[in-house]
Scaffold this active site. Sequence first.
Site, mmCIF file in Angstrom:
data_model
loop_
_atom_site.group_PDB
_atom_site.id
_atom_site.type_symbol
_atom_site.label_atom_id
_atom_site.label_comp_id
_atom_site.label_asym_id
_atom_site.label_seq_id
_atom_site.Cartn_x
_atom_site.Cartn_y
_atom_site.Cartn_z
ATOM 1 N N LYS A 53 -7.914 -3.432 10.567
ATOM 2 C CA LYS A 53 -6.538 -3.103 10.933
ATOM 3 C C LYS A 53 -6.503 -2.669 12.392
ATOM 4 O O LYS A 53 -7.180 -1.706 12.763
ATOM 5 C CB LYS A 53 -6.011 -1.984 10.027
ATOM 6 C CG LYS A 53 -4.604 -1.536 10.361
ATOM 7 C CD LYS A 53 -4.084 -0.557 9.331
ATOM 8 C CE LYS A 53 -4.356 0.876 9.702
ATOM 9 N NZ LYS A 53 -3.620 1.828 8.824
ATOM 10 N N GLU A 69 0.844 -1.195 0.000
ATOM 11 C CA GLU A 69 0.000 0.000 0.000
ATOM 12 C C GLU A 69 0.880 1.244 0.000
ATOM 13 O O GLU A 69 1.939 1.268 0.627
ATOM 14 C CB GLU A 69 -0.942 0.029 1.198
ATOM 15 C CG GLU A 69 -0.253 0.232 2.529
ATOM 16 C CD GLU A 69 -1.196 0.535 3.669
ATOM 17 O OE1 GLU A 69 -1.497 1.730 3.879
ATOM 18 O OE2 GLU A 69 -1.605 -0.410 4.359
#
Length: 210
Positions: A145, A56
């Site tokens: 997350k 990412e």
Amino acid sequence: MTTNDGAPTGSIPGWADFFREGLAPVPVILILRGTTPEEAVAAARAAWSAGVRLVEVTQESEAGAPALEAVVSAAEGRLPVGAGTVTTPERLRRAVDAGAEFGVAPGIDPDTVAEADRLGVPFLPGVSSPTEVGQALRLGVTTVKAFPAKVLGPAWVSAMAGPFPEIRVVATGGVDARNAADYLRAGAVGVGVGRSATEGGALAELIRTL
């Protein structure tokens, strides 16, 4: 999957599978923050060579877009590249326009989750409390997350498994070779690490601990 008012409900098809499959070979997401396009590509290639599938590139500033586009180009469609720090629907749309195939956020924003659902983009929102875990599940999100993981600790991950057995956790924030395995033993499906993990053989060392 959404209600008539546009709010997601139930399990969002494909999101859990996307992250489970992406983390299966190596349970690591590489997070690239504040890099030039050249630095981002070099770090991404090092991670891909080590078997990491998910990379990412964070989008907290306009400087993130060129780096994201460069990594997307370097991936040549063979591996998914995501956008991090996606805190608004607008930021998510811009990231998708730049080629992002998944999104990650430090917190949980219902509007951004709904936009990810509408766009068909797997999304990994951040949580740090049982209240936020419950909110994620009500929005149809089953992979989250844990952020900041260094503050929450591995015990937090295992504690969430009791009341929320359906949730899957990726631990991010302060994770390195010294503690990554602790989060996996606690039940995390993966960990997020920064660019420093690709330098000087650090990533190989981290992967050996998992």
